[in-house]
Design an enzyme around this catalytic site. Structure first.
Site, short mmCIF file in Angstrom:
data_model
loop_
_atom_site.label_atom_id
_atom_site.label_comp_id
_atom_site.label_asym_id
_atom_site.label_seq_id
_atom_site.Cartn_x
_atom_site.Cartn_y
_atom_site.Cartn_z
N PRO A 168 -61.80 -23.34 3.36
CA PRO A 168 -62.82 -23.37 2.30
C PRO A 168 -62.76 -22.18 1.33
O PRO A 168 -63.50 -22.16 0.35
CB PRO A 168 -64.14 -23.37 3.08
N TYR A 202 -58.11 -20.50 -9.55
CA TYR A 202 -59.43 -20.74 -8.94
C TYR A 202 -60.16 -21.87 -9.69
O TYR A 202 -60.91 -22.64 -9.09
CB TYR A 202 -60.24 -19.44 -8.95
N LYS A 209 -62.06 -25.75 -2.67
CA LYS A 209 -61.25 -26.78 -3.32
C LYS A 209 -61.35 -28.18 -2.70
O LYS A 209 -60.96 -29.16 -3.34
CB LYS A 209 -59.77 -26.37 -3.30
N HIS A 247 -72.04 -21.46 -13.34
CA HIS A 247 -71.62 -20.06 -13.30
C HIS A 247 -70.18 -19.93 -13.80
O HIS A 247 -69.42 -20.89 -13.81
CB HIS A 247 -71.83 -19.43 -11.92
N TYR A 285 -67.22 -12.91 -2.79
CA TYR A 285 -66.29 -12.91 -1.65
C TYR A 285 -66.09 -11.45 -1.22
O TYR A 285 -65.77 -10.61 -2.06
CB TYR A 285 -64.94 -13.49 -2.08
P1 RFL Z 1 -65.35 -36.71 4.34
O1 RFL Z 1 -66.49 -36.06 3.62
O2 RFL Z 1 -64.93 -36.16 5.63
O3 RFL Z 1 -65.75 -38.25 4.48
C1 RFL Z 1 -64.99 -39.13 5.30
C2 RFL Z 1 -65.91 -40.23 5.78
O4 RFL Z 1 -65.14 -41.16 6.56
C3 RFL Z 1 -65.88 -41.49 7.73
N1 RFL Z 1 -64.95 -41.94 8.79
C4 RFL Z 1 -64.73 -43.23 9.06
N2 RFL Z 1 -65.21 -44.35 8.51
C5 RFL Z 1 -64.77 -45.53 9.04
N3 RFL Z 1 -63.88 -45.61 10.05
C6 RFL Z 1 -63.36 -44.51 10.62
N4 RFL Z 1 -62.47 -44.60 11.63
C7 RFL Z 1 -63.78 -43.26 10.12
N5 RFL Z 1 -63.47 -41.97 10.44
C8 RFL Z 1 -64.19 -41.19 9.63
C9 RFL Z 1 -66.62 -40.21 8.08
O5 RFL Z 1 -67.75 -40.46 8.91
C10 RFL Z 1 -67.01 -39.70 6.68
O6 RFL Z 1 -68.25 -40.20 6.28
O7 RFL Z 1 -64.05 -36.76 3.40
P2 RFL Z 1 -63.90 -36.89 1.82
O8 RFL Z 1 -64.75 -38.02 1.28
O9 RFL Z 1 -62.46 -36.89 1.57
O10 RFL Z 1 -64.55 -35.55 1.22
C11 RFL Z 1 -63.96 -34.30 1.46
C12 RFL Z 1 -65.03 -33.20 1.49
O11 RFL Z 1 -66.06 -33.58 2.36
C13 RFL Z 1 -64.44 -31.84 1.93
O12 RFL Z 1 -63.17 -31.66 1.36
C14 RFL Z 1 -65.33 -30.66 1.49
O13 RFL Z 1 -66.57 -30.69 2.14
C15 RFL Z 1 -64.63 -29.32 1.80
N6 RFL Z 1 -65.45 -28.13 1.52
C16 RFL Z 1 -65.61 -27.66 0.22
N7 RFL Z 1 -65.03 -28.29 -0.81
C17 RFL Z 1 -65.23 -27.85 -2.09
O14 RFL Z 1 -64.65 -28.45 -3.01
N8 RFL Z 1 -66.03 -26.78 -2.40
C18 RFL Z 1 -66.66 -26.09 -1.42
O15 RFL Z 1 -67.42 -25.17 -1.73
C19 RFL Z 1 -66.43 -26.50 -0.05
N9 RFL Z 1 -67.03 -25.83 0.96
C20 RFL Z 1 -66.09 -27.45 2.55
C21 RFL Z 1 -66.88 -26.29 2.23
C22 RFL Z 1 -66.02 -27.91 3.87
C23 RFL Z 1 -66.65 -27.21 4.87
N10 RFL Z 1 -66.54 -27.77 6.19
C24 RFL Z 1 -67.63 -27.91 7.07
C25 RFL Z 1 -65.35 -28.46 6.59
C26 RFL Z 1 -67.52 -25.58 3.22
C27 RFL Z 1 -67.39 -26.02 4.54
C28 RFL Z 1 -68.07 -25.18 5.59
C1 PHB Z 2 -70.21 -22.88 -0.48
O1 PHB Z 2 -71.13 -22.65 -1.29
O2 PHB Z 2 -70.39 -23.58 0.52
C2 PHB Z 2 -68.87 -22.30 -0.73
C3 PHB Z 2 -68.65 -21.51 -1.85
C4 PHB Z 2 -67.39 -20.98 -2.08
C5 PHB Z 2 -66.37 -21.23 -1.18
C6 PHB Z 2 -66.59 -22.02 -0.06
C7 PHB Z 2 -67.85 -22.56 0.18
O3 PHB Z 2 -65.15 -20.71 -1.39
#
Ligand code: RFL
Ligand code: PHB
Length: 392
Positions: free
Chosen positions: A292, A384, A296, A72, A200
């Site tokens: 979120p 963005y 990013k 998109h 949004y």
């Molecule tokens: P993670 O994914 O948290 O992975 C870390 C891993 O380390 C493990 N761990 C350990 N392992 C060994 N020893 C320990 N002591 C440990 N402690 C922890 C954990 O179990 C896990 O498996 O970090 P990483 O790899 O840096 O990745 C980051 C992303 O997961 C995170 O930034 C994104 O999910 C954020 N996020 C979004 N990012 C985007 O770029 N686009 C999005 O649309 C977006 N939407 C979101 C999001 C995050 C959300 N939540 C739930 C926080 C939407 C949501 C709702």
């Molecule tokens: C998502 O699809 O989970 C999502 C999309 C846009 C955002 C955050 C999360 O800014």
């Protein structure tokens, strides 16, 4: 056990790092606290920047994303009582996004790791880092009642916000920058077709977001108070609150369905500086968290991995530690730009409980300016989209 790089955490940052290092002929062992099924089942990000898409393509990890991901060009913004507008990122800065779930990326990364017989240790207990400021660092863990030590040249801390790696940096070295927001996002995933665009919405009842995972899977969020209890939000209540926050026409196009996932995430901005100490290098959520709103977090985790893998490759190929020495500074430049953008969008789109009538008017006029000013739209599109990676 011995390896060149011990990677703590098998999330997207740790697994992608391990994959790219393998591509450069560098050996690694990944240590993960959780089970593989647990890591794979987490529902999180969904919007990939062009830089992330390009990286996945470069390392042969894009076959399924190229088939199933939804490309998109930008996002829509709507706010109470006004018509929507579209921030056309592709038109303004020539970049596209792909909607493709983090869950699928995680599966693709594990599948690639299986193909090369990667060493990934799941269910590791009591993970601890040792000697990070010496020439002989190591990671120890408990597995099936045995203590295992991994000796390595370098440690990559990819263990997320609640991991142990960041804590290995002495308190008098680590500088922390934090902002906690007075609300969270209640998110729902449903097996129904999404709206055609990511939208949004800023509404007096609070922020709402319509997003997607695939043509048959949609993701929606609403702003909720921090003390919200998820049991108080049966699906029917969620749908009616979500629709109340979108203009009537759009609300009518939202297809309701059963929730296959429902969770609440608090919103926080956080940066740890520096992102390295001795032979320890942090990447992804271990070093920084963004709300979120800018989508990013995952993209920043991948840009850290780009810089860190490049620095390690340089070190092993040439013997020079220069890029490792500048890793933190280089990675932080991109991190802070996205941290600022995410903070800006959070302020622009949410209703803050402490907001005065003045704050409210200023927010409305900022949205009005964005809607009517092509140059404001170009500036937002550039932010963005995410900054380009630095190639030196
Ligand atoms: P993670 O994914 O948290 O992975 C870390 C891993 O380390 C493990 N761990 C350990 N392992 C060994 N020893 C320990 N002591 C440990 N402690 C922890 C954990 O179990 C896990 O498996 O970090 P990483 O790899 O840096 O990745 C980051 C992303 O997961 C995170 O930034 C994104 O999910 C954020 N996020 C979004 N990012 C985007 O770029 N686009 C999005 O649309 C977006 N939407 C979101 C999001 C995050 C959300 N939540 C739930 C926080 C939407 C949501 C709702
Ligand atoms: C998502 O699809 O989970 C999502 C999309 C846009 C955002 C955050 C999360 O800014």
């Amino acid at each position: 056990m011995k390896t060149q790089v011990a990677i703590v955490g098998a999330g997207p940052a740790g697994m992608l790092l391990s994959e790219i290092l393998h591509h450069h002929g560098i050996d690694s062992v990944v240590v993960e606290r959780q089970s593989r099924d647990y890591v794979q089942a987490r529902i999180r990000a969904g919007v990939l920047e062009q830089t992330t898409v390009d990286m996945l393509r470069q390392y042969g990890l894009s076959a399924r994303m190229d088939q199933e991901g939804h490309a998109h060009d930008g996002m829509k913004i709507v706010w109470a009582g006004r018509s929507e507008f579209f921030i056309d990122v592709h038109k303004h800065v020539g970049k596209r996004f792909v909607a493709y779930g983090q869950t699928s990326i995680q599966e693709d990364l594990f599948a690639a790791a299986d193909r090369r017989n990667a060493r990934v240790i799941f269910n590791a207990g009591e993970v601890a880092l040792h000697g990070v400021d010496t020439d002989a660092p190591s990671v120890s863990l408990e597995l099936d009642g045995r203590r295992v030590t991994i000796e390595c040249d370098y440690i990559a801390g990819c263990d997320g916000f609640h991991g142990v790696s960041r804590r290995a940096i002495p308190a008098d070295v680590l500088k922390e920058f934090e902002k906690i927001y007075p609300f969270g996002w209640l998110g729902i995933l449903t097996p129904q077709p999404p709206l055609p665009d990511i939208v949004y919405a800023n509404h007096p009842r609070g922020f709402a977001l319509a997003s997607m995972r695939s043509p048959t899977l949609s993701r929606y969020y609403i702003q909720v108070p921090l003390d919200t209890n998820i049991e108080d939000w049966p699906d029917a209540r969620f749908w009616s609150e979500l629709k109340a926050r979108f203009p009537a026409g759009m609300a009518a196009s939202i297809v309701e369905g059963p929730s296959i996932e429902k969770s609440i995430a608090p919103l926080r901005s956080y940066v740890a500086e520096p992102m390295s100490y001795g032979r320890l290098f942090l990447a992804g959520d271990a070093a920084h968290i963004v709300p979120p709103t800018g989508a990013k977090g995952l993209n920043l985790a991948f840009s850290d991995v780009h810089y860190l893998s490049r620095a390690l490759d340089h070190r092993y190929r040439t013997g020079s530690p220069d890029l490792l020495a500048s890793y933190s500074e280089t990675a932080l430049r991109r991190v802070w730009h996205s941290v600022r953008t995410s903070w800006y969008l959070t302020n622009l789109l949410h209703r803050f409980p402490s907001s005065t009538a003045f704050d409210q008017r200023a927010q409305e006029y900022e949205l009005d300016f964005l809607k009517s000013s092509p140059s404001a739209q170009v500036a937002l599109a550039e932010q963005y989209a995410g900054l380009p990676l630095e190639h030196t």
